[in-house]
Scaffold this active site. Structure first.
Site, PDB file in Angstrom:
ATOM      1  N   GLU A  19       0.779  -1.499   0.091  1.00 26.57           N
ATOM      2  CA  GLU A  19      -0.136  -0.061  -0.176  1.00 26.57           C
ATOM      3  C   GLU A  19       0.942   1.296   0.065  1.00 26.57           C
ATOM      4  O   GLU A  19       0.985   1.828   0.963  1.00 26.57           O
ATOM      5  CB  GLU A  19      -1.018   0.171   1.083  1.00 26.57           C
ATOM      6  CG  GLU A  19      -1.973  -1.317   1.007  1.00 26.57           C
ATOM      7  CD  GLU A  19      -3.168  -1.414   2.265  1.00 26.57           C
ATOM      8  OE1 GLU A  19      -2.908  -0.587   3.202  1.00 26.57           O
ATOM      9  OE2 GLU A  19      -3.566  -2.563   2.253  1.00 26.57           O
ATOM     10  N   GLU A  77      -9.703   3.787   0.392  1.00 26.48           N
ATOM     11  CA  GLU A  77      -9.803   3.861   2.167  1.00 26.48           C
ATOM     12  C   GLU A  77      -8.780   5.136   2.332  1.00 26.48           C
ATOM     13  O   GLU A  77      -9.018   5.690   3.305  1.00 26.48           O
ATOM     14  CB  GLU A  77      -9.353   2.698   2.672  1.00 26.48           C
ATOM     15  CG  GLU A  77      -8.302   1.909   2.428  1.00 26.48           C
ATOM     16  CD  GLU A  77      -7.911   0.557   2.996  1.00 26.48           C
ATOM     17  OE1 GLU A  77      -8.724   0.056   3.474  1.00 26.48           O
ATOM     18  OE2 GLU A  77      -6.855   0.213   2.954  1.00 26.48           O
ATOM     19  N   GLU A 110      -7.340  -6.524  -2.757  1.00 23.51           N
ATOM     20  CA  GLU A 110      -6.589  -5.256  -2.621  1.00 23.51           C
ATOM     21  C   GLU A 110      -5.436  -5.040  -3.076  1.00 23.51           C
ATOM     22  O   GLU A 110      -5.160  -5.156  -4.343  1.00 23.51           O
ATOM     23  CB  GLU A 110      -6.716  -4.712  -1.245  1.00 23.51           C
ATOM     24  CG  GLU A 110      -6.695  -3.364  -1.060  1.00 23.51           C
ATOM     25  CD  GLU A 110      -6.532  -2.974   0.570  1.00 23.51           C
ATOM     26  OE1 GLU A 110      -7.237  -1.922   0.915  1.00 23.51           O
ATOM     27  OE2 GLU A 110      -6.060  -3.492   1.331  1.00 23.51           O
ATOM     28  N   HIS A 166     -17.277 -11.211   6.387  1.00 24.31           N
ATOM     29  CA  HIS A 166     -16.128 -10.599   6.482  1.00 24.31           C
ATOM     30  C   HIS A 166     -15.174 -11.184   7.533  1.00 24.31           C
ATOM     31  O   HIS A 166     -15.815 -11.827   8.540  1.00 24.31           O
ATOM     32  CB  HIS A 166     -16.366  -8.978   6.965  1.00 24.31           C
ATOM     33  CG  HIS A 166     -15.113  -8.333   6.993  1.00 24.31           C
ATOM     34  ND1 HIS A 166     -14.381  -7.622   8.232  1.00 24.31           N
ATOM     35  CD2 HIS A 166     -14.197  -8.187   6.274  1.00 24.31           C
ATOM     36  CE1 HIS A 166     -13.399  -6.942   7.972  1.00 24.31           C
ATOM     37  NE2 HIS A 166     -13.158  -7.279   6.712  1.00 24.31           N
ATOM     38  N   HIS A 167     -14.079 -11.667   7.113  1.00 27.28           N
ATOM     39  CA  HIS A 167     -12.991 -12.233   8.090  1.00 27.28           C
ATOM     40  C   HIS A 167     -11.733 -11.298   8.321  1.00 27.28           C
ATOM     41  O   HIS A 167     -10.943 -11.698   7.323  1.00 27.28           O
ATOM     42  CB  HIS A 167     -12.795 -13.460   7.566  1.00 27.28           C
ATOM     43  CG  HIS A 167     -13.568 -14.636   7.791  1.00 27.28           C
ATOM     44  ND1 HIS A 167     -13.652 -15.823   6.955  1.00 27.28           N
ATOM     45  CD2 HIS A 167     -14.797 -14.798   8.460  1.00 27.28           C
ATOM     46  CE1 HIS A 167     -14.542 -16.535   7.209  1.00 27.28           C
ATOM     47  NE2 HIS A 167     -15.450 -15.894   8.077  1.00 27.28           N
ATOM     48  N   GLU A 168     -11.851 -10.326   9.134  1.00 28.01           N
ATOM     49  CA  GLU A 168     -10.471  -9.616   9.186  1.00 28.01           C
ATOM     50  C   GLU A 168      -9.811 -10.413  10.356  1.00 28.01           C
ATOM     51  O   GLU A 168     -10.171 -10.899  11.508  1.00 28.01           O
ATOM     52  CB  GLU A 168     -10.723  -8.290   9.989  1.00 28.01           C
ATOM     53  CG  GLU A 168      -9.461  -7.457  10.394  1.00 28.01           C
ATOM     54  CD  GLU A 168      -8.299  -7.131   9.320  1.00 28.01           C
ATOM     55  OE1 GLU A 168      -8.706  -6.624   8.228  1.00 28.01           O
ATOM     56  OE2 GLU A 168      -7.404  -8.026   9.443  1.00 28.01           O
ATOM     57  N   HIS A 201      -8.208  -8.585   1.351  1.00 30.32           N
ATOM     58  CA  HIS A 201      -7.401  -7.208   1.466  1.00 30.32           C
ATOM     59  C   HIS A 201      -6.030  -7.653   2.108  1.00 30.32           C
ATOM     60  O   HIS A 201      -6.126  -8.788   2.845  1.00 30.32           O
ATOM     61  CB  HIS A 201      -8.324  -6.490   2.302  1.00 30.32           C
ATOM     62  CG  HIS A 201      -9.301  -5.639   1.396  1.00 30.32           C
ATOM     63  ND1 HIS A 201      -9.144  -4.349   1.393  1.00 30.32           N
ATOM     64  CD2 HIS A 201     -10.093  -6.114   0.406  1.00 30.32           C
ATOM     65  CE1 HIS A 201     -10.376  -3.963   0.399  1.00 30.32           C
ATOM     66  NE2 HIS A 201     -10.846  -5.274  -0.067  1.00 30.32           N
ATOM     67  N   GLU A 202      -5.075  -6.963   1.936  1.00 25.27           N
ATOM     68  CA  GLU A 202      -3.660  -7.319   2.286  1.00 25.27           C
ATOM     69  C   GLU A 202      -3.349  -8.599   2.131  1.00 25.27           C
ATOM     70  O   GLU A 202      -2.849  -9.399   2.594  1.00 25.27           O
ATOM     71  CB  GLU A 202      -3.542  -6.994   3.883  1.00 25.27           C
ATOM     72  CG  GLU A 202      -4.063  -5.760   4.271  1.00 25.27           C
ATOM     73  CD  GLU A 202      -5.581  -5.549   4.620  1.00 25.27           C
ATOM     74  OE1 GLU A 202      -6.259  -6.300   4.994  1.00 25.27           O
ATOM     75  OE2 GLU A 202      -6.114  -4.310   4.286  1.00 25.27           O
TER      76      GLU A 202
HETATM   77  C1  NOJ Z   1      -8.191  -3.068   5.798  1.00 24.21           C
HETATM   78  C2  NOJ Z   1      -9.064  -3.192   4.393  1.00 24.21           C
HETATM   79  O1  NOJ Z   1      -8.315  -2.661   3.451  1.00 24.21           O
HETATM   80  C3  NOJ Z   1     -10.339  -2.534   4.638  1.00 24.21           C
HETATM   81  O2  NOJ Z   1     -11.227  -2.742   3.613  1.00 24.21           O
HETATM   82  C4  NOJ Z   1     -11.017  -3.195   5.773  1.00 24.21           C
HETATM   83  O3  NOJ Z   1     -12.324  -2.357   6.030  1.00 24.21           O
HETATM   84  C5  NOJ Z   1     -10.293  -3.009   6.962  1.00 24.21           C
HETATM   85  N1  NOJ Z   1      -9.005  -3.448   6.700  1.00 24.21           N
HETATM   86  C6  NOJ Z   1     -10.914  -3.480   8.237  1.00 24.21           C
HETATM   87  O4  NOJ Z   1     -10.822  -5.127   8.024  1.00 24.21           O
HETATM   88 CA    CA Z   2      -5.897  -2.172   3.203  1.00 23.14          CA
END
Ligand code: NOJ
Ligand code: CA
Length: 687
Positions: free
Chosen positions: A174, A481, A475, A376-378, A456-457
């Protein structure tokens, strides 16, 4: 099935033993040639175009722990050639049918008598570039391979201008792209895009990264680059057992930046689809409980401003159902976000919702309204915690009718915790073999549960969506963002004119376009979206993704229904895609034809400069009249001072029309072309 049989595979095998002279293989059109030689026992390759050097003789081979280096004392013991010419169909994508046409040269090397060691190199030369990879066959003394270094070099023939992001940095991929000469780079990620002094466009990347380390590029003397595989924490680059097949190292070549974007070489070097049934894989547009967290007006964690409440999710579902969006993403629905979630990845539950979020009810309500929840899985890079819950988490979503999951791996630099068999803790990068294995494990687990992924990431895309078409989008660059909270004020206007020729050469990107409320002084006074409104629309065509978000809040869309129309209409699955013209970092115009209708779409964007670009509509079907529905920057528009000034108009056009696209500074233009009906012709002909 996502592969059509009936492709042609022409075998032209020849075996020769102990060859000394350079071996050459040319592209089907003869413009590109790879030559391979063994100089004093050392394998070397080079690439020319129309007889001029692109890559000068460059090193190949490996350093293996506990064995002599695999880059010397070799001789050629066999060569094998064939032509591949086949056409295959993507289940979804930027182009429906893809021709894979190349010449292949397979070279077997043997050396180091009496304990002869063997190494195979495979080159595939296409009209639009070259791919090559190594195969290390099973052989005595090399069953388990601990690769300490891959020695592949790219001795570029000049100090080209390059667009790059730095490798081994805290924020992963990023970063804003920098444009410098090659000699000003240090260690960079791929895709690495270059332009020679003669205007030839080049890109070095890789294809089919499966169980190996991601390749970055380190500059050696002058403008020679060397493969720099992202290491494990102990310095080992790759752990494998023979036989080992490496990812393809790729060099794409074109006369224009658009030629790079229209190349399908990366996909052509991946394996065919592994899934028998792909009917559940459906590209879609989505909205979500998302931007409000990035603006800071809602929170992921529980509390009075919690975004993921049942009521708020239903509000988005109502909006999605009323405006034709197939999915609603809800972030912050699960226990684990409270406190410093970025540091507490091990605390996430992927099955336990917060008390104010009734997951079952939200999914029921979504289904009743013809919409699906996007899960969603962060993970915050808590890999062990996620892997322990993976099956259960996907099974839960599958049972509830969720077909798409967005994953996330927020975590900085070499910080990913790995516990080995002996209980020792190590810290890994996002892009080494440990994580490549993890990301692939998730793709395969998701496929078993009929789940599509938006990562993402991520690890960078290397075209594996051909093999695993549930791996939809990622991403892997600075997305929208950053406009909400980037400390530098967000993405500058040229950012999205660079992405199609750098990050997106790897594959689709979940940039999350479509912000309509470009200023948010109450929420984030130091930030704004650095574009015009029309440019936000054009991004849906310019930045390809099979899952495309309409990222703004429902109320901001309801305030501008005319502009929203374009986002509702624009497809996410295409029959053809073409870049009409571009200068990297300045402007780009793309056209794409809908896969399921006769409509075409155009997106054109510019950097900080206003421009007028001529576009002959030669791509339209000859002899047919179309209505062009045009969304363009108004006369007084400027991203800094007057970004909302937008004109929407219709006019009749055909393949002989040339449009003058007027793009305001930081602006853009989006057009839908649909075949005209008689009533359109009557209505519009006198205008
Ligand atoms: C970074 C991601 O790019 C974003 O889309 C997300 O909302 C946040 N992390 C939280 O998971
Ligand atoms: Ca990100």
């Amino acid at each position: 099935m996502c592969r059509i049989p009936g492709g042609l595979l022409l075998g032209l095998a020849a075996m020769t033993v102990a060859l000394a002279a350079p071996l050459t293989v040319t592209s089907p059109d003869g413009s590109l040639a790879v030559s391979f030689s063994v100089d004093d026992g050392r394998p070397r390759y080079g690439v020319t175009r129309f007889g001029r050097d692109l890559i000068r003789p460059s090193a190949l081979g490996f350093v293996i722990h506990g064995a002599p280096p695999l880059d010397r004392d070799f001789r050629v013991t066999a060569e094998n050639r064939r032509t591949i010419d086949e056409t295959w169909v993507q289940p979804w994508g930027e182009q429906a049918e893809i021709r894979c046409h190349c010449r292949e040269l397979r070279i077997e090397l043997t050396g180091g008598e009496p304990a002869a060691r063997r190494l195979t190199l495979v080159f595939r030369v296409f009209d639009d570039g070259v791919g090559f990879r190594y195969e290390i066959p099973a052989q005595p003394g090399l069953d388990s391979l601990v690769i300490m270094d891959e020695l592949t070099e790219f001795a570029l023939a000049g100090d080209h201008r390059a667009w790059w992001i730095p490798a081994y940095q805290p924020e992963r991929y990023e970063y804003l792209y920098r444009a410098t000469s090659l000699s000003e780079m240090d260690r960079v990620h791929t895709p690495l895009t270059m332009e020679t002094a003669d205007g030839v466009c080049l890109c070095i990347h890789e294809a089919a990264l499966t169980d190996y380390a991601g390749m970055t590029l380190a500059r050696r003397a002058g403008h020679t680059l060397k493969a720099d595989l992202v290491p494990w924490s102990d310095g080992v680059r790759v752990r494998a057992t023979a036989p080992l097949v490496t990812p393809w190292r790729t060099l794409q070549v074109a006369d224009t930046p658009g030629g790079l974007a229209d190349s399908r070489l990366i996909l052509n070097l991946n394996e065919p689809c592994r899934l028998d049934d792909v009917s559940w894989i459906t590209p879609a547009k989505y909205v979500g409980v998302w931007w409000e967290m990035h603006l800071g007006t809602a929170t992921w964690g529980s509390g009075p401003r919690h975004g993921a409440t049942t009521a708020n999710a239903k509000r988005y579902i109502d909006f999605a159902a009323g405006h034709g969006f197939g999915g609603v993403l809800v972030e912050g629905w699960n226990v684990g976000w409270d406190g410093e979630w970025i540091r507490n990845g091990d605390l996430f539950s992927f099955t336990r919702p917060y008390d104010d979020f009734d997951l079952e009810e939200v999914c029921r309500y979504a289904a009743e309204n013809g919409v699906r929840l996007i899960g969603h899985h962060e993970t915050a890079a808590g890999i062990a915690n996620y892997e322990a819950q993976l099956e259960e988490a996907f099974a839960l979503y599958e049972r509830l009718g969720v077909r798409t999951v967005k994953t996330g791996y927020v975590g900085y630099g070499q910080q990913i915790r790995r516990v080995d068999e002996a209980g020792r803790v190590h810290h890994e990068w996002h892009h080494g073999q440990f994580m490549v294995r993890h990301y692939r494990k998730v793709v395969e687990a998701a496929a078993r549960h009929h789940i599509m992924l938006d990562v993402h990431e991520p690890i960078k895309d290397t075209g594996i969506r051909r093999t695993w078409p549930n791996m939809m989008t990622r991403e892997g660059a600075r997305g929208q963002e950053y406009n909400a909270w980037g400390g530098d004020g967000g993405n500058p206007p040229d950012h999205t004119t660079i992405l199609p020729f750098t990050r997106l050469l790897a594959g689709p990107m979940d940039f999350t376009p479509g912000i309509f409320d470009l200023h948010f002084p109450e929420a984030r006074p130091g930030n704004r979206v650095n574009t015009t409104l029309a440019k936000q629309l054009a991004l849906y065509v310019v930045l390809y993704s099979p899952l495309q978000m309409a990222a703004d809040l429902p109320e901001n869309y309801r305030a501008r229904p005319d502009a929203l129309r374009f986002i509702q209409d624009v497809p996410v699955d295409w029959r053809h895609s073409r870049v009409l013209h571009a200068r990297i970092g300045d402007y780009v115009t793309c056209v794409r034809q809908d896969r399921h209708s006769e409509d075409w779409y155009l997106g054109s964007i510019t950097d900080d400069q206003g421009r007028i670009l001529d576009v002959p509509l030669v791509f339209l079907a000859p002899g047919r009249t179309y209505v062009a529905e045009i969304y363009r920057d108004g006369r007084a528009c400027d991203w800094r001072t007057n970004p909302y000034d937008m004109e929407i108009l219709e006019r009749l056009v055909d393949g002989s029309t040339t449009l003058d696209l007027r793009l305001a500074p930081g602006g853009g233009q989006a057009i839908r072309f649909r075949p005209a009906k008689e009533e359109d012709i009557r209505r519009l002909k006198d205008e």
